[in-house]
Write an enzyme that holds these catalytic residues in place. Structure first.
Site, PDB file in Angstrom:
ATOM      1  N   GLN A  92      63.323 -43.472  58.716  1.00  0.00           N
ATOM      2  CA  GLN A  92      64.097 -42.538  60.101  1.00  0.00           C
ATOM      3  C   GLN A  92      63.533 -42.581  61.227  1.00  0.00           C
ATOM      4  OE1 GLN A  92      65.344 -38.985  58.656  1.00  0.00           O
ATOM      5  NE2 GLN A  92      63.250 -38.049  59.017  1.00  0.00           N
TER       6      GLN A  92
ATOM      7  N   TYR B   9      62.931 -30.910  64.841  1.00  0.00           N
ATOM      8  CA  TYR B   9      62.053 -31.616  65.891  1.00  0.00           C
ATOM      9  C   TYR B   9      62.649 -31.577  66.876  1.00  0.00           C
ATOM     10  CZ  TYR B   9      58.577 -33.120  61.679  1.00  0.00           C
ATOM     11  OH  TYR B   9      58.366 -33.324  60.071  1.00  0.00           O
TER      12      TYR B   9
ATOM     13  N   GLY C 230      64.852 -35.666  46.793  1.00  0.00           N
ATOM     14  CA  GLY C 230      63.440 -35.833  47.407  1.00  0.00           C
ATOM     15  C   GLY C 230      62.690 -35.455  46.207  1.00  0.00           C
TER      16      GLY C 230
ATOM     17  N   CYS D  26      57.947 -26.184  42.730  1.00  0.00           N
ATOM     18  CA  CYS D  26      56.533 -25.557  43.387  1.00  0.00           C
ATOM     19  C   CYS D  26      56.407 -25.495  44.691  1.00  0.00           C
ATOM     20  CB  CYS D  26      55.132 -25.982  42.318  1.00  0.00           C
ATOM     21  SG  CYS D  26      54.689 -27.917  42.220  1.00  0.00           S
TER      22      CYS D  26
ATOM     23  N   CYS E 163      52.233 -34.010  43.002  1.00  0.00           N
ATOM     24  CA  CYS E 163      52.861 -33.498  42.152  1.00  0.00           C
ATOM     25  C   CYS E 163      52.096 -32.669  41.670  1.00  0.00           C
ATOM     26  CB  CYS E 163      53.617 -34.598  41.827  1.00  0.00           C
ATOM     27  SG  CYS E 163      54.834 -33.633  40.919  1.00  0.00           S
TER      28      CYS E 163
ATOM     29  N   GLU F  37      46.947 -25.875  18.055  1.00  0.00           N
ATOM     30  CA  GLU F  37      47.350 -24.697  18.974  1.00  0.00           C
ATOM     31  C   GLU F  37      47.060 -23.144  18.027  1.00  0.00           C
ATOM     32  OE1 GLU F  37      47.881 -21.898  21.365  1.00  0.00           O
ATOM     33  OE2 GLU F  37      48.016 -24.383  22.378  1.00  0.00           O
TER      34      GLU F  37
END
Length: 653
Positions: free
Chosen positions: A99, A179, A328, A355, A371, A423
């Site tokens: 791009q 842009y 994405g 997030c 990530c 746990e």
């Protein structure tokens, strides 16, 4: 499924209808491709994507830089690295597209540290008109002369030639996100009164001339894919104007249109839709914009932005709202999204939780992307999970079923260790369960379910309601212990004897407490702001106090500003540069603007952070049992740090 049907763009066959959307990585070095970048893109191509779009290639470097560390395509020196990148993508069966972009006025960002124009190398940015980008910290750009516009058209043409010489199958043209080309297209940013402004035809002129110049340089049949906005803010192009632009692009020979949205950070607009839709926003929140463009053209239209689930993506295609789907952030979370979807392993897809913390947040800070849910991002070659040799297999006990403990359990088990997870509560999740409680955080429940499911499938023996003590751990006779028991709240001295008047955020978010009508929250970071949102939804009156000069400084701006707007709309009282000093029977004394004031409250919520609690590990260490500490019990941090530490420990054992 239609998702996996082959298609064509400008006569170029594509193996399926899934596109990797362009995303800035900051994996570049001085504008050039790196090995880290190649492995990152190759992993997504190997994961089954049909078309990989490589992040913005800047045609006028550094004047057109969109971030602190973008990819350049302005010189012949760029071609060797770009060629290795395109070859790595194509050898995995995907098509490769670069791009081309110029940031225009968005390059004019002042460094908050030096107050200098670092992106442009100190030069004043350029734009159609002398209007600054609306995000704070941007300078007023210099309007381009007609001669300079012709130079930019030439720069796009030369960049296109380099793209072809580097072996890419298609050329992308970034006309969205305000842009430079998006700035020219929109009356919201283009106030010119010459041939490159005035009306819609004038605003289109530079884009159409660039397309003509590219075709002259690389040939008329080389596919060009334009990324365009599907919606603009008030005083921008209307939906009808955008259809007109789409028709003009098609008539100019563009092969496909990628319909996005985004205008930088117009985050004070309550109707703002960001280019990266955040947690709590509906899935596919701009698909209707792609649908509007599809109604106007016959070339393929690509939909994007928070399309997370296989069935949703398929439905968009079946309903003919778009022709292709761009992913994405879901491909950051799981590069194997496409392969797993095609194999029917939908539940094995590691879910993006929208997030924006490691991707958008790190780009804001000038760092390489990471990530929250995928610790392997950017480490595709160096952090692979490999099996341990038989003689090195261990009995691993993980204490704590929060995100760090679950991730460590999964990775250790995948490598061949025998893993047991204890746990102390009746369910797994730890801080994930607490973090998912505020409004609009349901994606975190989905990730918690994924971790639980993966741990079970990998053979982790999960034991709930099991309290770990030095004695019980010694009795279990593990070869190694992973301690992921979390931290403890930091309680200021003046609040330690508050007799139940003070609650922690975890107590408020996780339990159904009998609370009063008015709350004071101490701490204005992410936890404090989201706890305020939760209490406001319950009908409470909320005052939030923060010592720092700004709220939510640990959050990306893209998530911080909408949350602050929402809290203000709900009536929250938000006090920065305010310090809590003492507690009384009916409220909190604070110091603000040089004065001491009482804020009346029925209860106080403490959101001042966590500290490590080393007591359990000290006892384990005394027994000579090897152990690792991860998560908040090692060093208080966020969810992303906890998951990353769990992954790393799983590799080390």
């Amino acid at each position: 499924m239609k998702l996996f049907e082959p298609t064509q763009i400008g006569g170029i066959p594509v193996r399926n209808r899934i596109v990797m959307a362009p995303m800035t990585t900051h994996y570049v070095r001085k504008g050039l491709v790196t090995e880290r970048m190649i492995h990152y893109y190759q992993a997504r191509a190997r994961g089954g994507v049909g078309l990989v779009t490589v992040e913005d290639g800047i045609v006028d470097y550094p004047l057109g830089n969109n971030t602190d560390n973008p990819l350049a395509v302005d010189h012949e020196r760029c071609i060797p690295g770009l060629r290795r990148l395109s070859q790595a993508i194509k050898q995995e069966g995907a098509k490769a597209m670069l791009q081309l972009s110029h940031a225009g006025r968005r390059a004019g960002h002042l460094s908050p540290r030096t107050m200098r124009l670092t992106r442009t190398g100190g030069r004043l940015p350029v734009a159609p008109s002398p209007l600054a980008h609306p995000t704070p910290g941007h300078v007023v750009p210099r309007p381009l002369s007609t001669e300079e516009i012709h130079g930019i058209i030439e720069a796009f043409g030369m960049a296109a030639r380099r793209t072809v010489n580097a072996g890419f199958d298609m050329i992308g043209l970034h006309c969205a996100h305000m842009y430079l080309l998006g700035q020219f297209l929109s009356p919201w940013a283009n106030k010119r009164r010459d041939a490159y402004g005035e009306d819609l035809q004038g605003r289109l002129k530079i884009v159409l001339e660039i397309i003509q110049r590219i075709k002259h340089e690389v040939g008329p049949d080389y596919p060009i894919v334009c990324r365009m906005n599907g919606q603009e803010p008030q005083d921008g192009n209307s939906a009808e104007d955008l259809q007109y632009i789409a028709k003009a692009l098609e008539a100019s020979g563009v092969a496909a249109l990628h319909v996005s949205v985004g205008f930088g950070s117009i985050l004070w607009d309550k109707e703002f839709i960001p280019a990266e839709a955040t947690m709590g926003m509906p899935e596919g929140c701009i698909v209707h914009l792609a649908e509007n463009i599809k109604q106007a053209v016959s070339i393929p239209v690509i939909a994007v932005n928070k399309i997370r689930h296989v069935d949703f993506a398929e439905r968009v295609l079946q309903e003919k709202r778009a022709d292709m789907i761009a992913l994405g952030r879901p491909l950051l979370a799981d590069p194997e999204w496409v392969n797993k979807a095609q194999q029917g392993r939908w539940e094995d897809i590691r879910p993006c939780v929208s997030c924006c913390q490691g991707c958008v947040g790190n780009i804001e800070k000038g760092r390489p992307i990471s990530c929250l849910v995928n610790p392997m991002l950017g480490r595709e070659k160096t952090a692979r999970i490999g099996p341990v040799k038989a003689k090195r297999k261990k009995r691993v006990l993980v204490v704590g079923g929060g995100p760090a403990g679950l991730e460590a359990s999964i990775v250790a088990s995948q490598r061949g260790h025998a893993v047991v997870l204890w746990e102390k509560n009746e369910d797994l999740g730890g801080r994930l369960s607490v973090a998912a409680a505020p409004p609009g955080k349901a994606e975190l429940f989905e990730f918690r379910s994924f971790l639980h499911r993966q741990a079970s499938r990998e053979g982790v023996q999960i034991v709930l309601n099991q309290t770990a003590t030095v004695k019980t751990v010694s009795t279990a006779k593990p070869d190694v212990v992973v301690v992921a028991t979390g931290g403890r709240p930091i309680v200021p001295d003046f609040l330690k004897a508050s007799n139940g008047f003070v609650k922690t955020a975890e107590e408020v978010l996780k339990a159904d407490l009998n609370l009063g009508a008015a709350a004071v929250i101490i701490g204005g970071g992410l936890v404090g702001l989201e706890t305020a949102d939760y209490l406001l939804e319950m009908g409470k009156k909320v005052t939030l106090v923060e010592m720092q000069e700004a709220l939510g400084q640990d959050m990306p701006m893209i998530t911080r500003m909408p949350l602050l707007l929402r809290l203000a709309d709900k009536g929250a009282r938000l006090l920065a540069q305010t310090r809590a000093t003492s507690v009384s029977s009916n409220g909190i004394m604070v110091e603000t603007e040089g004065q001491n004031k009482l804020i009346e409250a029925d209860f106080v919520v403490l959101c001042t952070g966590q500290e490590a609690d080393p007591s359990f590990e000290e006892g384990i260490n005394a027994r000579g049992i090897p152990f690792y500490r991860i998560g908040d019990c090692q060093a208080p941090g966020d969810l992303m740090a906890a998951i990353s530490q769990g992954y790393n420990v799983g590799l080390q054992i």
